[in-house]
Design a protein around this motif. Structure first.
Motif: not given
Lengths: 273, 275
Positions: B95-97, B137-142
Motif C-alpha cells: 500500500v505504501a510508497p 519503491e515496491p512497484h520497482t521490485l520483482s
C-alpha cells in the motif's frame, strides 16, 4: 505461417527517465507446426517478446517478418486474427452472460454468418473439452474451466499460431496437466503454438524447440535436449536427474520428457523398459 | 500464551450464500504451537475458506474455531494481531510508497511507539533478506521481493500464527525459492499453515492436511502422503517430478535430482560392478 524476429529491441517509455530496455536484440523464428517453449525468469522479457509476434508491440529497432514479409506492411487486424494471443490470466477478460456468447464474440466481429459462428463456437468448445459448459455463466466456473473458455475465445478466430502466455499459472496440478495435454492436441491438429512458462517441467513435456530468455536477450535456443543438457542449471527435473547420472553412463542418452526419462532410467536399472 | 493449542477447529461447517454445496463440512483439527502444517487439495476443496475462517474474514455456520485461544468470529481484531495472512498476489497487499512504510503499516495501525517501530521494521526487513531496500519503491521490485516485503510487514507485527495462502503461485522459480527459504526459517518459532498446490514446498512440513470437497480427507505426514498413490489420485494431487520418477522406478522417496541419480546408481547393475 512462419514468424521471424530479427534483432528486435524494445524500449518502454523511450526518451524518459523511466526508459527500460526490455528486449536487447532478440532473433528467433517460430516454424510452422512447432511448439516453441519460451522460458526465463520474471523480467526476462517473455511477455514483451510474445506481444511482438502479432505487433501488439512494435519493435523499437529490428524487424518482425511473417512468411518473409515485414509484418509492419501487413493488415494489423488480419495479423492479429492469424496470430492469436492469450494473455496471462485471460479469464479476467471473460465478460458475456454465457460461455457460448463469450466465445462467439471474436468470430462475430470477424463478420461471419450466424450459422458459421455457432458452428465454430461449438467446435472450439468441443476441442477444449468444454462443450458441456456452453450455456453456463463463465463467472461460475472453476479456475481451470475459465482458463479453457478464455483460450477458446481466441481459438474461435481460427488463428494459425496460438500464443499462450503463462497458461498454467495459478491452476491446480490437474488443471495444469489438462492444459499441457490440450497443447499436445492443438499441435496434432497442425497448429503452431508458442508456449510461455516459467515451469521448466511442463515446457519439457510439450516443446519441440526451446528459447531461454535472460535480461532481454536470448541465452540459448534450439532443440530441448541441446538447450537443457547444455545448461542443466536451467533444465527440468528429468534432465537434472539424467545429467547427474549420465556422466558415467553414455547409454542413458539425453531424455527430456517424463516418459523418455523413466524408460532410460529403467534401462540403467537393468529392467525391461 | 498459556493455551497449548495454537489453532483448533471443532466440527467446522461453512457454506457461501446461495451455494448448493458446503465449502467446509464438519472439519475438526488441532494444531499445537510451532507446528508447520501444509494444506493441499483441488481448487474448490476448502483451503482458502479455512484460512478465511481462521482470521475472521468469514464466520462459521456451525462449529467452533479458536486461534491462540481466541474466537476470530467474535474477536477479529485481537485475532488479526496474532495471525498474519500472506495472500497469493503481493500487488494486492502493498500500500505504501516505500518498502519501509509498507512494512510499518501494521505497526502504525496498532499504535506502536515510534522508536520501537523503527527497530521492528529494520529487523523485519533484514529477516526477509531485504536490508538496504528500505527506501525502494515496491512497484520497482520483482514478484519474489514484493512477496518478501509483504511477509516482512506481517513479521513486524510479531504474529503467533502465519497463514500462507498460495504465497508462491505468482512467482518464478527464483522468486519461489526466495520466499520459501524465508518461510522455512520461521519453522518452529511460529505456527505456520501453508496452503499450496506444489507438494514440493511441503517436503519439510511437520504435517499435511488434505481438503477435498470441503472435507478433511486426510491428516497425515508429507512422507506418508507422497507414498500413498491412492490418496494422491483421489484428491487430484500430482507428485513432483523427482519423487514421481522414484515411485515409478520402485525406489524410496527422493526429493532432489541428485538424490535420485545416486539411488539409481546404487541400484543399477553396472553401479554394483563398479564398486
Amino acid at each position: 505461417m512462419r514468424i521471424e524476429l530479427q534483432g528486435v529491441r524494445h524500449v518502454y517509455a523511450p526518451g524518459t527517465s523511466f526508459a527500460v530496455e526490455a528486449l536487447k536484440g532478440v532473433s528467433l523464428s517460430v516454424e510452422p507446426g512447432e511448439v516453441l517453449g519460451v522460458i526465463g525468469g520474471t523480467g526476462s522479457g517473455k511477455s514483451t517478446l510474445v506481444q511482438h509476434l502479432n505487433l501488439l508491440l512494435v519493435p523499437t529497432a529490428g524487424r518482425v517478418l511473417v512468411d518473409g514479409k515485414d509484418a509492419l506492411s501487413l493488415d494489423r487486424s488480419e495479423l492479429r486474427r492469424r496470430v492469436g494471443l492469450v494473455f496471462q490470466s485471460p479469464e479476467q477478460a471473460l465478460f458475456a452472460p454465457t460461455v457460448e456468447e463469450d466465445v462467439a464474440f471474436a468470430p462475430q466481429r470477424l463478420g461471419l454468418g450466424e450459422e458459421e459462428v455457432r458452428e465454430r463456437v461449438g467446435e472450439t468448445l468441443e476441442l477444449l473439452g468444454a462443450g458441456h459448459l456452453a450455456a453456463r455463466s463463465p463467472f461460475a466456473l472453476s479456475g481451470g474451466e475459465k482458463r479453457r473458455v478464455a483460450i477458446a475465445g481466441v481459438l474461435a478466430m481460427g488463428p494459425e499460431v496460438l500464443v499462450l502466455d503463462e497458461p498454467t499459472a495459478g491452476l491446480d496440478p490437474h488443471a495444469r496437466s489438462d492444459l499441457i495435454y490440450l497443447v499436445g492436441r492443438l499441435k496434432a491438429s497442425g497448429m503452431t503454438v508458442v508456449f510461455v512458462s516459467h515451469d521448466l517441467d511442463e515446457v519439457a513435456e510439450v516443446a519441440d524447440g526451446v528459447c531461454v530468455l535472460e535480461g532481454g536477450e536470448v541465452r540459448s535456443i534450439g532443440h530441448p535436449a541441446e538447450v537443457f543438457y547444455g545448461d542443466p542449471s536451467m533444465a527440468p527435473a528429468t534432465v537434472r536427474v539424467a545429467a547427474a547420472l549420465g556422466v558415467s553412463r553414455p547409454s542413458l542418452g539425453t531424455p527430456v520428457r517424463y516418459g523418455e526419462t523413466l524408460a532410460a532410467l529403467r534401462r540403467v536399472l537393468g529392467a525391461a523398459p | 500464551m498459556a493455551d497449548p493449542t495454537s489453532i483448533s477447529c471443532e466440527h467446522l461447517t461453512f457454506s457461501y450464500p446461495g451455494a448448493a454445496e458446503l465449502a467446509l463440512s464438519d472439519v475438526s483439527l488441532k494444531i499445537p504451537p510451532g507446528q508447520y502444517v501444509g494444506v493441499v487439495g483441488p481448487n474448490g476443496g476448502g483451503k482458502s475458506t479455512l484460512v478465511r475462517l481462521l482470521n475472521g474474514l468469514l464466520t462459521a455456520d456451525s462449529g467452533r474455531v479458536q486461534v491462540a485461544g481466541l474466537d476470530p468470529a467474535t474477536e477479529p481484531f485481537e485475532v488479526r494481531r496474532l495471525v498474519g495472512v500472506l495472500f497469493q498476489n503481493p500487488d494486492n497487499g502493498l500500500v505504501a510508497p516505500f518498502v519501509e512504510d509498507d512494512v510499518a503499516f501494521g505497526l502504525e495501525n496498532l499504535g506502536v511507539e515510534r522508536a520501537e517501530m523503527r527497530e521492528r521494521v529494520r529487523e523485519a526487513i533484514a529477516s526477509v533478506g531485504l536490508a538496504g531496500y528500505e527506501r525502494r519503491e515496491p512497484h520497482t521490485l520483482s514478484g519474489g521481493e514484493k512477496q518478501r516485503v509483504a511477509l516482512a510487514g506481517l513479521l513486524a507485527v510479531r504474529p503467533e500464527v502465519l497463514l500462507l495462502d498460495e504465497p508462491t503461485a505468482m512467482l518464478d522459480a527464483a522468486g519461489r525459492e526466495e520466499v520459501l527459504s524465508r518461510v522455512r526459517d520461521l519453522a518452529g518459532s511460529r505456527t505456520v499453515l501453508h496452503v499450496t498446490h506444489h507438494l514440493q514446498e511441503l517436503f519439510d512440513a511437520d504435517r499435511v492436511l488434505v481438503l477435498n470437497g470441503g472435507r478433511l480427507a486426510a491428516d497425515t505426514t508429507p512422507l506418508e502422503l507422497f507414498s500413498d498413490a491412492e490418496l494422491l489420485r483421489e484428491n487430484r494431487l500430482v507428485l513432483p517430478t523427482v519423487p514421481k520418477l522414484a515411485a515409478d522406478l520402485g525406489l524410496p522417496f527422493c526429493r532432489t535430482p541428485e538424490e535420485l541419480a545416486a539411488a539409481v546408481a546404487r541400484r543399477s547393475r553396472d553401479g554394483v560392478q563398479a564398486r
